[in-house]
Design a protein around this motif. Structure first.
Motif, PDB file in Angstrom:
ATOM      1  N   ALA A   1      17.512  30.465  95.211  1.00 32.95           N
ATOM      2  CA  ALA A   1      17.512  30.812  93.783  1.00 32.95           C
ATOM      3  C   ALA A   1      18.913  31.122  93.275  1.00 32.95           C
TER       4      ALA A   1
ATOM      5  N   VAL B   1      16.634  27.290  89.874  1.00 34.27           N
ATOM      6  CA  VAL B   1      15.327  27.759  90.300  1.00 34.27           C
ATOM      7  C   VAL B   1      14.898  28.919  89.417  1.00 34.27           C
ATOM      8  N   SER B   2      13.672  28.884  88.941  1.00 33.22           N
ATOM      9  CA  SER B   2      13.121  30.055  88.284  1.00 33.22           C
ATOM     10  C   SER B   2      12.152  30.707  89.266  1.00 33.22           C
ATOM     11  N   VAL B   3      12.436  31.936  89.655  1.00 32.16           N
ATOM     12  CA  VAL B   3      11.619  32.615  90.661  1.00 32.16           C
ATOM     13  C   VAL B   3      10.179  32.756  90.165  1.00 32.16           C
ATOM     14  N   ASP B   4      10.050  32.997  88.864  1.00 39.21           N
ATOM     15  CA  ASP B   4       8.708  33.142  88.295  1.00 39.21           C
ATOM     16  C   ASP B   4       7.872  31.878  88.526  1.00 39.21           C
ATOM     17  N   GLU B   5       8.492  30.722  88.224  1.00 42.01           N
ATOM     18  CA  GLU B   5       7.777  29.455  88.400  1.00 42.01           C
ATOM     19  C   GLU B   5       7.345  29.266  89.845  1.00 42.01           C
TER      20      GLU B   5
ATOM     21  N   MET C   1       6.826  31.546  92.012  1.00 38.97           N
ATOM     22  CA  MET C   1       5.730  32.473  92.323  1.00 38.97           C
ATOM     23  C   MET C   1       4.401  31.886  91.871  1.00 38.97           C
ATOM     24  N   VAL C   2       4.420  31.308  90.666  1.00 45.65           N
ATOM     25  CA  VAL C   2       3.200  30.690  90.149  1.00 45.65           C
ATOM     26  C   VAL C   2       2.759  29.571  91.089  1.00 45.65           C
TER      27      VAL C   2
END
Lengths: 297, 450
Positions: free
Chosen positions: B30, B411-415, B417-418
């Protein structure tokens, strides 16, 4: 817009960086008291400040020259005033010498006083200011002693000049050949005439005394002319000094306006920059904390 | 009832595992600035053809398959980032060079212009006390200080030129390394893509190298067949497929950059440095030399007319032909300072004449020495301020481009995670399919026999 972890981080650091830079800049200004510390801070203002500074330096130089000029002129004025009052006495003695009914003793007394006054005038003619002859031009003395105690002209017509303003350069000395009438022709000078008067008084030659009397009148006129000249120059210098000192004050103010920090304003800007930085820090701390990972258990 | 349900469940498990793997790879990168986020591309597996003519037995699905693990890279964002990087590199290089040369005239408020003022003041002092040895020697000292100010400025230009030449040498060495690695990566990438692999991480490495090459040179990047990227500048190839050229630099002033012996005009950081040291600094030097020569001529012309205490006349005050070597005439003694106009020792009028000549004579273009000195300072300051402002603007654009690019590529960590949650659930569901199939088979095999 999609926000990635890295772009969030980049934006945050960039924001923090520029906020901190503003704090740094304002702090530097408050600490130094100057808005200009480099030419590139504000090139136009820096050029102006440098021009004011150069003019201030020049005016300071002119003021110093003007002070020196006033000292020359003041000393010359004093010497010429003394000469003038001696001439008043000389003319009285000349009138007495034309009186044919005087005793030998009285005539001798007159002759001796005239010689005494001649010596005083000679000494005054050699008055110096800081080691320089006032009436001698560039020569070390204005008057010397010739054979048989005759007073001779040793001074030249060198002009001692002082620059007292950007546009005014004055001549601060008057010359012995004019003040003492050497320019009027051989034997017409003050000291030859005084010698003639003394001889005439001693020998009771009233006609010669009468002739000397009228020439001495003209010589007194020369001294008064010298006084008037010194006075006129002194007035010009005084005017230049006054203009110079107000110019100095004006330049200092203008330079301060471009160069110095308005402290109240600068402190205000510094605290606003600091508040901005703190807000950016707070925002960064809050914005970067959570991610979905926090909420998944 | 067939065993295919078990196999279908297995493909689901496999795909979910791969997806979770990729998400893990993304999350762990990330904060890797070079990294491009990756995605698993899945598609339904090839169906089995049904029995012809049998109703209800059309093509039956056989589960899911992983088609590819691809890099989500935005080419346009790369192009705009690299353009900005090249502009910003050039602007930074110029600002860096000019900032180093900014203090040419000494500290602001106590530099060469102030030295000129005190030089003038000492002449006025000598005019007042022409026989005073200390006043005379301070004229010489103040003159020397002024000359040394100009010497120091010329010296500083040389030093800055030297530093910049070294910097260009470092940059060129770095560039040669980058070109070689791009050529090598081109080779690896060609090999990987012809054997149908996705060399994602090699591509990331090459993109990082290309970013730096753009910032250094502003070179043209041209994609070619088999995933190769060619690098060229002004039509001269720097990387052609799997061969890299070597860039050379002169290493001293005048700084030049050449490829295979032919000089090439670079952009970016290297181009910025070469231009600053080749255009800006020589212009400064010309102006400084004009200043030195103007000062020398004005003072000498007035000084020659006067006479010293020792009776010498027609003597030069300054010697030298440029800012680098201007100096008070070494043959000039304290008594030789020509303060006298008539030759009389007590005469200080030529000192006044020197001072006013220096104040009033138009010596350099349409300016007096003092004005020329101050406007030179102003010009240097203006050039520096402009260069720094440009660099700041270019830096902000570059930052914006970097943020825009990383918001697309990063990288989006939220994405992730989803995705993790999503594929975790797929995995659970696929596992459930297997256990249902197991239950059915159990029923069929174990319970029906009894």
């Amino acid at each position: 817009m999609r926000v990635s972890t890295l772009s969030n981080y980049l934006t945050t650091t960039h924001g923090l960086g520029s906020a901190l830079e503003r704090v740094q800049q304002t702090r530097e200004q408050v600490a130094s008291g100057k808005t200009l510390t480099r030419w590139s801070d504000d090139p136009a203002a820096a050029s102006a400040a440098e021009r004011y500074r150069a003019e201030e330096a020049d005016h300071t130089t002119y003021q110093r020259s003007a002070g020196d000029a006033q000292a020359w002129l003041g000393t010359a004025d004093g010497a010429l005033q003394s000469m003038s009052s001696i001439m008043v006495r000389v003319k009285e003695l000349a009138v007495s010498a034309t009186n044919g009914s005087l005793t030998t003793a009285s005539r001798e007394a007159i002759a001796q006083e005239v010689e005494e006054l001649r010596d005083q005038l000679r000494d005054l003619g050699n008055t110096t200011h800081l080691g320089r002859s006032l009436f001698g031009g560039f020569a070390p003395t204005a008057l010397g002693a010739g054979p048989g105690g005759v007073v001779t002209l040793t001074g030249d017509t060198g002009e001692v000049k002082r620059q007292v303003s950007p546009t005014i350069t004055v001549t601060v000395n008057v010359h012995a050949n004019e003040v003492f009438g050497f320019a009027a022709g051989a034997g017409q000078d003050l000291f030859s005439q005084l010698d003639q008067l003394a001889t005439a008084a001693r020998t009771g030659n009233t006609a010669a005394a009468g002739a000397a009397q009228s020439t001495l009148q003209a010589r007194h006129g020369d001294i008064l002319k010298g006084l008037a000249q010194v006075g006129a120059v002194s007035n010009r210098v005084t005017t230049a000094q006054a203009a110079g000192s107000s110019a100095l004050q004006d330049l200092a103010e203008r330079r301060s306006e471009v160069e110095d920090v308005d402290l109240a304003d600068a402190v205000l800007r510094m605290s606003s920059a600091q508040a901005g930085y703190q807000a950016a820090l707070g925002a960064a701390a809050r914005a970067n904390l959570p991610s979905l990972a926090e909420f998944l258990r | 009832m067939s065993f295919s349900t078990l196999t279908i469940g297995a493909t689901g498990l496999y795909a979910a595992q791969r997806a979770v793997e990729v998400a893990a790879h993304n999350v762990s990168n990330a904060n890797n600035e070079v990294f491009t986020r990756q995605r698993v591309t899945i598609q339904s597996a090839l169906p089995t053809p049904g029995t012809p003519g049998l109703r209800g037995d059309g093509d039956r699905g056989t589960g899911v398959s992983v088609l590819d693990i691809s890099r989500l890279r935005d080419r346009l964002a790369d192009v705009s980032y690299r353009t900005e990087a090249s502009i910003s590199g050039a602007a930074d290089a110029r600002a860096d060079t000019l900032s180093r040369a900014e203090s040419l005239l000494g500290t602001f408020g106590d530099g060469a212009p102030e030295a000129l003022s005190s030089f003038l003041a000492t002449w006025n002092q000598v005019a007042m006390t022409p026989t005073d040895a200390s006043a005379r020697s301070s004229v010489l000292a103040a003159g020397q200080r002024l000359a040394e100010g100009l010497n120091a400025a010329a010296q500083q230009l040389t030093t800055v030129g030297h530093e910049v030449a070294l910097r260009v040498t470092d940059d060129v060495n770095e560039l040669n390394g980058l070109l070689a690695s791009v050529a090598k990566l081109n080779y690896e990438i060609t090999k990987a893509s012809t054997s149908d692999r996705s060399p994602n991480d090699l591509l990331d490495q090459r993109d990082a190298a290309l970013d730096r090459i753009s910032a250094l040179t502003g070179a043209l990047l041209t994609p070619a067949a088999n995933g190769v990227v060619n690098v060229s500048i002004g039509g001269v190839p720097l990387v052609d497929g799997i061969t890299a050229s070597t860039v050379a630099t002169s290493g001293t002033e005048p700084v030049t950059v050449s490829v295979g012996g032919a000089p090439v005009t670079f952009g970016g950081e290297i181009g910025g440095y070469v231009a600053a040291v080749g255009v800006d600094l020589p212009a400064y030097r010309t102006q400084l030399d004009a200043l030195a020569v103007g000062l020398r001529d004005v003072v000498n012309a007035a000084h020659r007319l006067g006479t010293g205490l020792d009776g010498s006349t027609g003597v030069d005050f300054f010697t030298g032909t440029s800012a680098a070597d201007i100096s008070v005439n070494p043959g000039l003694t304290t008594d030789g300072v020509a303060a006298s106009e008539t030759g009389a020792q007590a005469d200080g009028n030529n000192a006044l004449a020197v001072a006013s000549a220096l104040r009033l004579t138009v010596a350099i273009g349409t300016q007096t020495v003092g004005d020329a000195l101050r406007s030179f300072g102003g010009r240097v300051g203006q050039a520096t301020a402009d260069a720094v402002r440009n660099a700041k603007t270019a830096g902000a654009s570059l930052n914006a481009a970097a943020a825009a690019r990383s918001s697309l590529n990063g990288v989006s960590v939220d994405e992730e995670m989803v995705d993790l949650v999503k594929f975790q659930h797929s995995y659970e569901a696929a596992a459930r399919v297997i256990s249902v199939a197991d239950g059915m088979l159990d029923k069929l095999i174990n319970e029906m026999v009894r």
